[in-house]
Design a protein around this motif. Structure first.
Motif, short mmCIF file in Angstrom:
data_model
loop_
_atom_site.label_atom_id
_atom_site.label_comp_id
_atom_site.label_asym_id
_atom_site.label_seq_id
_atom_site.Cartn_x
_atom_site.Cartn_y
_atom_site.Cartn_z
N ASN A 325 37.79 44.73 34.47
CA ASN A 325 37.46 45.17 35.82
C ASN A 325 38.48 44.72 36.86
O ASN A 325 38.17 44.64 38.05
CB ASN A 325 36.06 44.68 36.21
CG ASN A 325 34.97 45.35 35.40
OD1 ASN A 325 35.01 46.55 35.15
ND2 ASN A 325 33.99 44.56 34.97
N GLN A 326 39.67 44.38 36.39
CA GLN A 326 40.74 43.95 37.29
C GLN A 326 41.17 45.11 38.20
O GLN A 326 41.08 46.28 37.82
CB GLN A 326 41.93 43.48 36.45
CG GLN A 326 43.10 42.98 37.25
CD GLN A 326 43.10 41.48 37.37
OE1 GLN A 326 42.09 40.85 37.08
NE2 GLN A 326 44.20 40.92 37.78
N LEU A 327 41.60 44.78 39.41
CA LEU A 327 42.19 45.78 40.29
C LEU A 327 43.62 46.05 39.84
O LEU A 327 44.46 45.15 39.81
CB LEU A 327 42.18 45.29 41.74
CG LEU A 327 40.84 45.31 42.47
CD1 LEU A 327 40.98 44.68 43.84
CD2 LEU A 327 40.31 46.73 42.59
N PHE A 328 43.90 47.31 39.46
CA PHE A 328 45.24 47.70 39.01
C PHE A 328 45.87 48.59 40.07
O PHE A 328 45.18 49.21 40.89
CB PHE A 328 45.16 48.45 37.68
CG PHE A 328 44.99 47.56 36.48
CD1 PHE A 328 46.07 47.23 35.67
CD2 PHE A 328 43.74 47.03 36.16
CE1 PHE A 328 45.92 46.41 34.57
CE2 PHE A 328 43.58 46.20 35.06
CZ PHE A 328 44.67 45.90 34.27
N PRO A 329 47.19 48.68 40.07
CA PRO A 329 47.86 49.54 41.05
C PRO A 329 47.39 50.99 41.00
O PRO A 329 47.30 51.65 42.04
CB PRO A 329 49.35 49.42 40.68
CG PRO A 329 49.46 48.09 40.01
CD PRO A 329 48.17 47.90 39.28
N THR A 330 47.11 51.50 39.81
CA THR A 330 46.64 52.88 39.67
C THR A 330 45.49 52.93 38.67
O THR A 330 45.32 52.03 37.85
CB THR A 330 47.77 53.81 39.18
OG1 THR A 330 48.16 53.40 37.85
CG2 THR A 330 48.97 53.75 40.11
N ARG A 331 44.73 53.99 38.76
CA ARG A 331 43.62 54.21 37.82
C ARG A 331 44.15 54.37 36.40
O ARG A 331 43.54 53.91 35.43
CB ARG A 331 42.83 55.45 38.24
CG ARG A 331 41.68 55.81 37.31
CD ARG A 331 40.55 54.83 37.43
NE ARG A 331 39.45 55.18 36.52
CZ ARG A 331 38.36 54.43 36.36
NH1 ARG A 331 38.23 53.31 37.05
NH2 ARG A 331 37.42 54.80 35.54
N ALA A 332 45.29 55.03 36.27
CA ALA A 332 45.87 55.25 34.94
C ALA A 332 46.20 53.93 34.26
O ALA A 332 45.97 53.76 33.05
CB ALA A 332 47.12 56.11 35.05
N GLU A 333 46.74 52.97 35.02
CA GLU A 333 47.08 51.67 34.44
C GLU A 333 45.83 50.91 34.00
O GLU A 333 45.84 50.22 32.98
CB GLU A 333 47.89 50.85 35.45
CG GLU A 333 49.30 51.39 35.66
CD GLU A 333 50.05 50.65 36.75
OE1 GLU A 333 50.31 49.44 36.58
OE2 GLU A 333 50.37 51.28 37.77
N LEU A 334 44.76 51.03 34.79
CA LEU A 334 43.49 50.40 34.39
C LEU A 334 43.00 50.99 33.08
O LEU A 334 42.59 50.25 32.16
CB LEU A 334 42.44 50.60 35.49
CG LEU A 334 41.01 50.19 35.14
CD1 LEU A 334 40.93 48.71 34.81
CD2 LEU A 334 40.05 50.55 36.27
#
Length: 435
Positions: A325-334
């Protein structure tokens, strides 16, 4: 007096979002400190704790450096395999100590056993070129009076050790401090960067390697020569039927440890050998050095050791799920992080199921479909045609490398946009008891 958070490059009252770009050092924690701490810790974990077997004679300084750099790269990608390799070498050395004690040599220590298994003793006989002998083979030769017990003191072995005590100390301090910081941040609800999550998992593997390789000499380059007047041909004749088959590595192959049915590392090395032949031993026969991935405990692996290995593997791969559930720069990276973490964990589960099924079906499958009856999955796989081995192992190794490569890469590219909580320092006073 100005409030403390006025010196910070972000609003300390709202830490729910992402930072953008390079974050300067506020009060000691910024992009550079996160990057530097992760890089130095991973480097130390993959270099100073890497205890390799004695290399090929005549390799030279630069050849040895290249040899170790290649293994360092492997340790960065597969730290859990290095820990498993160290554990099996420890088990083999421990069994060697017990064997020598039964023979009446209590002075044989873990350091002697590690030194023997890493190719530290070369046997020189009248009729065969010198070749290394491991602890099990050495015990056999001594027990049957082909060789006298080598009077080699621990200090003599340690004199060949190139370990830098200061470097080991720096590594221990660095990984301990990093480990404590990660636990403290989790306790206070502060974010970790994906680089720190990956580094934390590497530390867990490294701590196991440090423990299991505690007695193993580091960067030894020259062996000790043991001379026997007995001819190898006579030793083989005395051994009877079990020594009649041609050897593949040394004339004492008939004393090699049998395949371990419950080994968590041996199937991996077999697959690596099928796909890339990662570590090729010398082409000469007999060989002149022992490969790092060839050590097998003579008496096998205990149930307790297997359970510990399973727990370790699940903890190591499970750590990556912390970033779910980390905040990633983009949804794709998550999504890619989640998929990669699940792929690694799924491959582990598949790997374990395959081992169990293979143990159960090895004998009936080999009896019905293969040339001879065998007892272990590795022996079944070894009899398969080359194309079948590739079909099985190439997709598995490719999936693992892709997932692992993304997790390593994401640790660096995500530094461009990190959660603001990542830059908040730990409040150490919160861990002190309040009166």
């Amino acid at each position: 007096m100005a409030p403390l958070n006025s010196t910070l490059p972000y609003n300390a009252s709202d830490l729910s979002g992402l930072s953008h770009g390079w974050m300067p050092q506020p009060q000691g924690r910024g992009t550079f400190s996160i990057l530097w701490s992760g890089i130095t810790t991973i480097f130390l974990c993959s270099w100073t704790v890497l205890c390799l077997n004695i290399p090929e004679p005549g390799m030279g300084r630069w050849g040895f450096l290249g040899y170790k750099l290649r293994w360092q790269l492997f340790a960065i990608i597969f730290p859990e395999v290095i820990a498993g390799m160290a554990a099996e070498q420890w088990a083999s050395a421990n069994q060697s100590v017990q064997k020598f004690r039964k023979l009446g040599y209590p002075q044989w220590t873990m350091r002697h056993a590690f030194f023997a298994d890493m190719g530290g003793f070369m046997l020189e006989s009248p009729d065969v070129p010198p070749f290394p002998v491991d602890g099990e083979q050495l015990a056999y030769l001594i027990e049957r009076k082909y060789l006298q017990y080598p009077i080699v003191h621990e200090e003599t072995i340690w004199d060949r050790n190139k370990a830098d005590g200061f470097a080991r100390l720096v590594t221990s301090v660095q990984i301990t401090w990093f480990f404590i910081q990660c636990l403290a941040r989790w306790a206070q609800g502060l974010s970790l960067s994906t680089l720190e999550i990956t580094t934390f998992a590497t530390i867990v593997a490294t701590l196991n390697s440090l423990y299991f390789w505690y007695h193993k000499p580091l960067d030894v380059e020259t062996p000790i020569i043991l001379r026997t007047d007995s001819r190898i041909a006579n030793i083989l004749i005395d051994a009877g039927d079990r020594a009649r088959e041609p050897y593949s590595r040394t004339p004492l192959d008939f004393l090699k440890s049998p395949p371990v049915r419950t080994s968590l590392v041996a199937p991996f090395w077999f697959g690596m050998g099928v796909v890339v032949n990662f570590e090729e031993e010398s082409r000469s026969r007999p060989i002149r050095r022992f490969g790092n991935c060839k050590t097998r405990p003579p008496a096998g692996i205990t149930i307790q050791e297997t359970i510990y290995g399973l727990l370790f593997e699940f903890v190591y791969f499970g750590i990556h799920l912390v970033g779910w559930n980390q905040l990633f720069p983009t949804r794709a990276e998550l999504c890619l992080w989640r998929v990669s973490s699940l792929v690694l964990l799924g491959l582990l589960i598949t790997y374990l199921i395959t081992i169990v099924v293979g143990i159960v079906l090895s004998r009936p499958v080999s009896r019905r479909w293969l040339a001879r009856e065998v007892d272990t999955p590795l022996e079944v796989a070894a009899q398969l045609p080359r194309w079948a081995q590739l079909i099985i192992h190439v997709p598995i190794l490719s999936a693992y490398l892709s997932a692992r490569a993304y997790i390593l890469l994401e640790g660096f590219i995500s530094l461009r946009d990190l959660p603001l909580k990542t830059y908040v320092d730990i409040t150490w006073t919160n861990f002190l008891p309040h009166l």
